[in-house]
Design an enzyme around this catalytic site. Structure first.
Site, PDB file in Angstrom:
ATOM      1  N   ASP A 176      39.706 -17.958  35.084  1.00  0.00           N
ATOM      2  CA  ASP A 176      40.706 -18.199  33.967  1.00  0.00           C
ATOM      3  C   ASP A 176      41.915 -18.891  34.625  1.00  0.00           C
ATOM      4  O   ASP A 176      41.876 -20.039  34.929  1.00  0.00           O
ATOM      5  CB  ASP A 176      41.135 -16.765  33.529  1.00  0.00           C
ATOM      6  CG  ASP A 176      42.176 -16.589  32.462  1.00  0.00           C
ATOM      7  OD1 ASP A 176      41.553 -16.716  31.620  1.00  0.00           O
ATOM      8  OD2 ASP A 176      43.412 -16.501  32.694  1.00  0.00           O
ATOM      9  N   HIS A 232      33.725 -13.829  29.015  1.00  0.00           N
ATOM     10  CA  HIS A 232      34.789 -14.609  29.677  1.00  0.00           C
ATOM     11  C   HIS A 232      34.810 -13.947  31.197  1.00  0.00           C
ATOM     12  O   HIS A 232      35.035 -14.486  31.975  1.00  0.00           O
ATOM     13  CB  HIS A 232      36.048 -14.295  29.056  1.00  0.00           C
ATOM     14  CG  HIS A 232      37.116 -14.983  29.772  1.00  0.00           C
ATOM     15  ND1 HIS A 232      37.111 -16.539  29.844  1.00  0.00           N
ATOM     16  CD2 HIS A 232      38.519 -14.808  30.272  1.00  0.00           C
ATOM     17  CE1 HIS A 232      38.334 -16.786  30.400  1.00  0.00           C
ATOM     18  NE2 HIS A 232      39.018 -15.772  30.837  1.00  0.00           N
TER      19      HIS A 232
END
Length: 312
Positions: A86, A288
Protein backbone atom coordinates in the site's frame (compact mmCIF):
# COMPACT_ATOMS: atom_id res chain seq x y z
CA UNK A 1 10.50 4.73 15.78
CA UNK A 2 8.88 1.59 17.19
CA UNK A 3 10.26 -1.56 15.58
CA UNK A 4 9.49 -5.26 15.97
CA UNK A 5 12.05 -7.70 14.64
CA UNK A 6 12.71 -11.41 14.61
CA UNK A 7 15.52 -13.64 13.38
CA UNK A 8 19.14 -13.34 12.30
CA UNK A 9 20.65 -13.09 8.84
CA UNK A 10 20.25 -10.75 5.85
CA UNK A 11 17.85 -7.93 6.70
CA UNK A 12 14.34 -7.57 5.29
CA UNK A 13 12.55 -4.32 6.22
CA UNK A 14 8.74 -4.62 6.06
CA UNK A 15 6.87 -1.35 5.39
CA UNK A 16 3.11 -1.31 5.98
CA UNK A 17 0.49 0.98 4.45
CA UNK A 18 -2.89 2.42 5.55
CA UNK A 19 -4.41 1.49 7.93
CA UNK A 20 -1.49 -0.72 8.89
CA UNK A 21 0.98 -1.23 11.68
CA UNK A 22 3.99 -3.46 12.20
CA UNK A 23 1.33 -6.04 13.11
CA UNK A 24 0.34 -6.26 9.45
CA UNK A 25 3.47 -8.39 8.99
CA UNK A 26 2.93 -10.74 11.97
CA UNK A 27 2.81 -13.81 9.72
CA UNK A 28 5.92 -12.80 7.79
CA UNK A 29 8.10 -12.13 10.85
CA UNK A 30 8.07 -15.77 11.93
CA UNK A 31 8.34 -17.21 8.42
CA UNK A 32 11.30 -15.04 7.39
CA UNK A 33 13.05 -15.69 10.68
CA UNK A 34 12.63 -19.45 10.26
CA UNK A 35 14.13 -19.19 6.76
CA UNK A 36 17.29 -17.49 8.02
CA UNK A 37 16.48 -13.80 7.62
CA UNK A 38 16.29 -10.86 10.00
CA UNK A 39 12.74 -9.54 9.60
CA UNK A 40 12.30 -5.92 10.71
CA UNK A 41 8.81 -4.38 10.89
CA UNK A 42 8.57 -0.73 11.98
CA UNK A 43 5.50 1.29 12.75
CA UNK A 44 6.08 3.92 10.07
CA UNK A 45 6.02 7.62 10.88
CA UNK A 46 2.53 8.63 11.98
CA UNK A 47 1.45 5.14 13.03
CA UNK A 48 1.29 3.09 16.21
CA UNK A 49 4.06 3.80 18.70
CA UNK A 50 6.24 5.82 16.32
CA UNK A 51 6.31 9.62 16.41
CA UNK A 52 3.32 11.16 14.59
CA UNK A 53 3.97 14.81 13.64
CA UNK A 54 0.84 16.77 12.84
CA UNK A 55 2.57 18.93 10.20
CA UNK A 56 1.99 17.43 6.74
CA UNK A 57 5.44 18.55 5.55
CA UNK A 58 6.94 16.02 7.99
CA UNK A 59 5.70 13.25 5.65
CA UNK A 60 7.48 14.32 2.48
CA UNK A 61 9.67 11.83 0.63
CA UNK A 62 13.02 13.14 1.84
CA UNK A 63 11.86 12.64 5.41
CA UNK A 64 10.22 9.23 5.01
CA UNK A 65 13.23 7.87 3.11
CA UNK A 66 15.40 9.37 5.83
CA UNK A 67 13.44 7.37 8.41
CA UNK A 68 14.34 4.08 6.70
CA UNK A 69 17.98 5.06 6.16
CA UNK A 70 18.14 6.10 9.80
CA UNK A 71 16.66 2.76 10.82
CA UNK A 72 19.42 0.92 8.95
CA UNK A 73 22.02 3.16 10.59
CA UNK A 74 20.57 2.56 14.06
CA UNK A 75 20.67 -1.20 13.50
CA UNK A 76 24.21 -1.02 12.00
CA UNK A 77 23.03 -2.38 8.65
CA UNK A 78 24.63 -1.38 5.38
CA UNK A 79 21.69 -2.42 3.24
CA UNK A 80 18.46 -4.41 3.27
CA UNK A 81 15.77 -5.91 1.12
CA UNK A 82 12.79 -3.57 1.41
CA UNK A 83 9.26 -4.92 1.27
CA UNK A 84 6.28 -2.58 0.93
CA UNK A 85 2.50 -2.73 0.92
CA UNK A 86 0.00 0.00 0.00
CA UNK A 87 1.56 3.38 0.94
CA UNK A 88 4.58 1.47 2.16
CA UNK A 89 4.97 0.18 -1.41
CA UNK A 90 4.98 3.75 -2.76
CA UNK A 91 7.78 4.58 -0.33
CA UNK A 92 9.75 1.42 -1.15
CA UNK A 93 9.44 1.99 -4.92
CA UNK A 94 11.24 5.31 -4.34
CA UNK A 95 14.07 3.87 -2.24
CA UNK A 96 16.40 2.87 -5.13
CA UNK A 97 16.35 6.44 -6.51
CA UNK A 98 16.75 8.12 -3.11
CA UNK A 99 19.13 5.72 -1.33
CA UNK A 100 20.58 3.39 -3.96
CA UNK A 101 23.48 2.17 -1.82
CA UNK A 102 21.14 0.94 0.91
CA UNK A 103 18.80 -1.19 -1.23
CA UNK A 104 19.64 -4.81 -1.99
CA UNK A 105 16.31 -5.79 -3.56
CA UNK A 106 12.57 -5.07 -3.36
CA UNK A 107 9.51 -7.19 -2.61
CA UNK A 108 6.36 -5.24 -3.44
CA UNK A 109 2.80 -6.14 -2.50
CA UNK A 110 -0.39 -4.89 -4.16
CA UNK A 111 0.85 -1.63 -5.74
CA UNK A 112 2.64 -1.88 -9.12
CA UNK A 113 5.08 0.78 -10.25
CA UNK A 114 3.38 3.20 -12.64
CA UNK A 115 4.56 6.30 -14.45
CA UNK A 116 4.63 9.72 -12.82
CA UNK A 117 1.27 11.51 -12.89
CA UNK A 118 1.21 14.41 -15.39
CA UNK A 119 -0.59 16.65 -12.85
CA UNK A 120 -0.29 17.12 -9.11
CA UNK A 121 -2.10 14.29 -7.27
CA UNK A 122 -4.60 16.65 -5.62
CA UNK A 123 -5.81 17.76 -9.07
CA UNK A 124 -6.42 14.13 -9.96
CA UNK A 125 -8.13 13.44 -6.63
CA UNK A 126 -10.50 16.37 -7.13
CA UNK A 127 -11.35 15.17 -10.63
CA UNK A 128 -12.16 11.69 -9.33
CA UNK A 129 -14.35 13.21 -6.62
CA UNK A 130 -16.35 15.03 -9.31
CA UNK A 131 -17.28 11.58 -10.68
CA UNK A 132 -17.76 9.48 -7.53
CA UNK A 133 -16.67 8.98 -3.93
CA UNK A 134 -12.93 8.50 -3.56
CA UNK A 135 -11.03 8.15 -0.31
CA UNK A 136 -8.06 9.96 -1.89
CA UNK A 137 -10.00 13.22 -1.97
CA UNK A 138 -11.97 12.52 1.22
CA UNK A 139 -8.73 12.22 3.20
CA UNK A 140 -7.26 15.55 2.05
CA UNK A 141 -8.86 18.18 4.30
CA UNK A 142 -7.53 17.99 7.87
CA UNK A 143 -10.17 17.06 10.41
CA UNK A 144 -12.81 15.81 7.97
CA UNK A 145 -11.97 12.12 7.85
CA UNK A 146 -10.77 12.18 11.47
CA UNK A 147 -14.22 13.21 12.65
CA UNK A 148 -15.55 9.91 11.30
CA UNK A 149 -12.64 7.52 11.80
CA UNK A 150 -11.47 8.62 15.24
CA UNK A 151 -15.01 8.31 16.60
CA UNK A 152 -15.40 4.63 15.63
CA UNK A 153 -11.96 3.14 15.03
CA UNK A 154 -12.92 -0.50 15.50
CA UNK A 155 -15.97 -0.27 13.21
CA UNK A 156 -14.02 1.63 10.57
CA UNK A 157 -11.12 -0.85 10.60
CA UNK A 158 -13.39 -3.89 10.36
CA UNK A 159 -15.35 -2.22 7.56
CA UNK A 160 -12.26 -1.30 5.54
CA UNK A 161 -10.47 -4.63 6.07
CA UNK A 162 -13.54 -6.45 4.78
CA UNK A 163 -14.19 -3.98 1.94
CA UNK A 164 -10.66 -4.33 0.57
CA UNK A 165 -10.50 -8.10 0.98
CA UNK A 166 -11.19 -10.75 -1.61
CA UNK A 167 -14.67 -11.19 -0.11
CA UNK A 168 -15.91 -7.86 -1.49
CA UNK A 169 -15.66 -5.72 -4.63
CA UNK A 170 -14.30 -2.48 -3.20
CA UNK A 171 -14.92 -0.36 -6.31
CA UNK A 172 -18.67 -0.68 -5.77
CA UNK A 173 -18.20 2.34 -3.49
CA UNK A 174 -17.76 4.34 -6.70
CA UNK A 175 -21.52 3.98 -7.18
CA UNK A 176 -21.83 6.69 -4.52
CA UNK A 177 -21.19 10.40 -5.13
CA UNK A 178 -18.59 12.28 -3.12
CA UNK A 179 -21.30 14.62 -1.84
CA UNK A 180 -25.05 14.52 -1.40
CA UNK A 181 -26.82 17.91 -1.22
CA UNK A 182 -23.49 19.54 -0.41
CA UNK A 183 -22.71 17.13 2.44
CA UNK A 184 -19.73 14.79 2.11
CA UNK A 185 -20.26 11.08 2.09
CA UNK A 186 -18.03 9.37 4.63
CA UNK A 187 -16.29 6.04 4.31
CA UNK A 188 -18.90 4.29 6.43
CA UNK A 189 -21.63 5.73 4.19
CA UNK A 190 -20.32 4.03 1.05
CA UNK A 191 -18.88 0.70 2.23
CA UNK A 192 -20.84 -2.43 3.19
CA UNK A 193 -20.98 -3.45 6.82
CA UNK A 194 -18.49 -6.16 7.77
CA UNK A 195 -19.55 -9.72 8.65
CA UNK A 196 -19.03 -10.92 12.23
CA UNK A 197 -15.55 -11.99 13.25
CA UNK A 198 -13.63 -14.23 13.16
CA UNK A 199 -12.88 -14.39 9.43
CA UNK A 200 -10.53 -16.94 7.95
CA UNK A 201 -7.73 -14.34 8.04
CA UNK A 202 -8.64 -11.92 10.85
CA UNK A 203 -9.57 -12.75 14.44
CA UNK A 204 -11.29 -10.62 17.05
CA UNK A 205 -7.93 -10.37 18.84
CA UNK A 206 -6.23 -9.12 15.66
CA UNK A 207 -8.84 -6.42 15.18
CA UNK A 208 -8.63 -5.45 18.86
CA UNK A 209 -4.90 -4.80 18.51
CA UNK A 210 -5.41 -2.47 15.54
CA UNK A 211 -8.37 -0.75 17.16
CA UNK A 212 -6.56 -0.14 20.45
CA UNK A 213 -3.59 1.43 18.69
CA UNK A 214 -5.70 3.74 16.51
CA UNK A 215 -8.01 4.60 19.41
CA UNK A 216 -4.92 5.78 21.29
CA UNK A 217 -3.28 7.71 18.45
CA UNK A 218 -6.13 8.72 16.15
CA UNK A 219 -5.78 8.54 12.37
CA UNK A 220 -4.15 11.91 11.59
CA UNK A 221 -0.64 10.51 11.25
CA UNK A 222 -1.75 7.88 8.75
CA UNK A 223 -3.89 10.35 6.81
CA UNK A 224 -0.97 12.77 6.53
CA UNK A 225 0.71 10.34 4.10
CA UNK A 226 -2.17 11.09 1.70
CA UNK A 227 -2.01 14.83 2.41
CA UNK A 228 1.70 14.90 1.55
CA UNK A 229 1.18 13.43 -1.92
CA UNK A 230 1.67 16.77 -3.71
CA UNK A 231 4.95 17.30 -1.83
CA UNK A 232 6.16 13.80 -2.71
CA UNK A 233 5.17 14.30 -6.36
CA UNK A 234 7.20 17.52 -6.56
CA UNK A 235 10.24 16.00 -4.88
CA UNK A 236 10.16 13.02 -7.24
CA UNK A 237 10.20 15.14 -10.41
CA UNK A 238 13.58 13.81 -11.56
CA UNK A 239 13.43 10.47 -9.76
CA UNK A 240 10.06 8.78 -10.18
CA UNK A 241 10.54 7.32 -13.66
CA UNK A 242 14.13 6.18 -13.18
CA UNK A 243 14.30 2.46 -14.08
CA UNK A 244 14.63 0.17 -11.08
CA UNK A 245 17.39 -2.31 -11.77
CA UNK A 246 17.72 -4.08 -8.41
CA UNK A 247 15.97 -7.48 -8.21
CA UNK A 248 12.22 -7.08 -7.64
CA UNK A 249 9.40 -9.48 -6.79
CA UNK A 250 5.77 -8.37 -7.11
CA UNK A 251 2.89 -10.10 -5.30
CA UNK A 252 -0.81 -9.19 -5.37
CA UNK A 253 -4.26 -10.67 -5.02
CA UNK A 254 -6.40 -11.09 -8.13
CA UNK A 255 -9.25 -9.28 -6.32
CA UNK A 256 -7.10 -6.33 -5.24
CA UNK A 257 -8.92 -3.12 -6.24
CA UNK A 258 -5.57 -1.48 -7.05
CA UNK A 259 -5.14 -3.84 -10.00
CA UNK A 260 -8.74 -3.25 -11.09
CA UNK A 261 -8.25 0.52 -10.97
CA UNK A 262 -5.17 0.28 -13.16
CA UNK A 263 -7.03 -1.85 -15.67
CA UNK A 264 -3.95 -3.77 -16.78
CA UNK A 265 -1.76 -6.55 -15.53
CA UNK A 266 1.26 -5.76 -13.33
CA UNK A 267 3.79 -6.99 -15.88
CA UNK A 268 2.53 -4.54 -18.50
CA UNK A 269 2.41 -1.69 -16.00
CA UNK A 270 5.99 -2.24 -14.87
CA UNK A 271 7.74 -3.58 -17.99
CA UNK A 272 9.90 -0.55 -18.78
CA UNK A 273 10.00 1.01 -15.30
CA UNK A 274 11.27 -2.08 -13.48
CA UNK A 275 13.85 -3.91 -15.59
CA UNK A 276 14.91 -5.73 -12.42
CA UNK A 277 11.53 -7.46 -12.13
CA UNK A 278 12.25 -11.14 -11.47
CA UNK A 279 8.86 -12.55 -10.55
CA UNK A 280 5.15 -11.70 -10.52
CA UNK A 281 2.66 -13.66 -8.44
CA UNK A 282 -1.07 -12.89 -8.58
CA UNK A 283 -2.92 -14.99 -6.00
CA UNK A 284 -6.39 -15.98 -7.14
CA UNK A 285 -9.20 -14.69 -4.94
CA UNK A 286 -7.02 -12.68 -2.55
CA UNK A 287 -7.69 -9.01 -1.97
CA UNK A 288 -5.63 -6.00 -0.95
CA UNK A 289 -4.27 -7.35 2.35
CA UNK A 290 -2.70 -10.31 0.60
CA UNK A 291 -0.01 -10.89 3.24
CA UNK A 292 -2.72 -11.42 5.86
CA UNK A 293 -5.31 -13.11 3.64
CA UNK A 294 -2.88 -15.66 2.13
CA UNK A 295 0.17 -15.66 4.40
CA UNK A 296 1.48 -19.12 3.53
CA UNK A 297 1.51 -18.41 -0.20
CA UNK A 298 3.06 -14.97 0.28
CA UNK A 299 5.67 -16.28 2.71
CA UNK A 300 6.71 -19.05 0.32
CA UNK A 301 7.08 -16.58 -2.56
CA UNK A 302 9.07 -14.15 -0.44
CA UNK A 303 11.50 -16.80 0.82
CA UNK A 304 11.92 -18.29 -2.66
CA UNK A 305 12.84 -14.85 -4.03
CA UNK A 306 15.18 -14.05 -1.15
CA UNK A 307 16.95 -17.39 -1.40
CA UNK A 308 17.61 -16.78 -5.10
CA UNK A 309 19.31 -13.40 -4.59
CA UNK A 310 23.02 -13.30 -5.40
CA UNK A 311 25.38 -13.30 -2.40
CA UNK A 312 25.90 -9.89 -0.85
Amino acid sequence: MHVVEQGEGPAVVLCHGFPGLWYTWRHQLAALSAAGYRAIAPDLRGYGRTTAPRDVTAYDRATTVGDLVGLLDALHLGDAVFCGHDFGAHLVWDMPAWAPDRVRALIQLSVPRTRRLPVTPSVGFNYLASQHFTHLEYFQEPGVAESELDAQPKLFLATLFHALSGANRYLDCWDHPARVDGKRNGYLDVLPGPPPLPWNWLSEQDLDYYAAEFARTGFTGGLNWYRAEDLVWAQNADRHDKPIGVPVAFIAGSADPVLEMLGRDPMTAMADLVPGLRSVLVIEGAGHFVQMERPDTVNHAMVEFLDALPPR
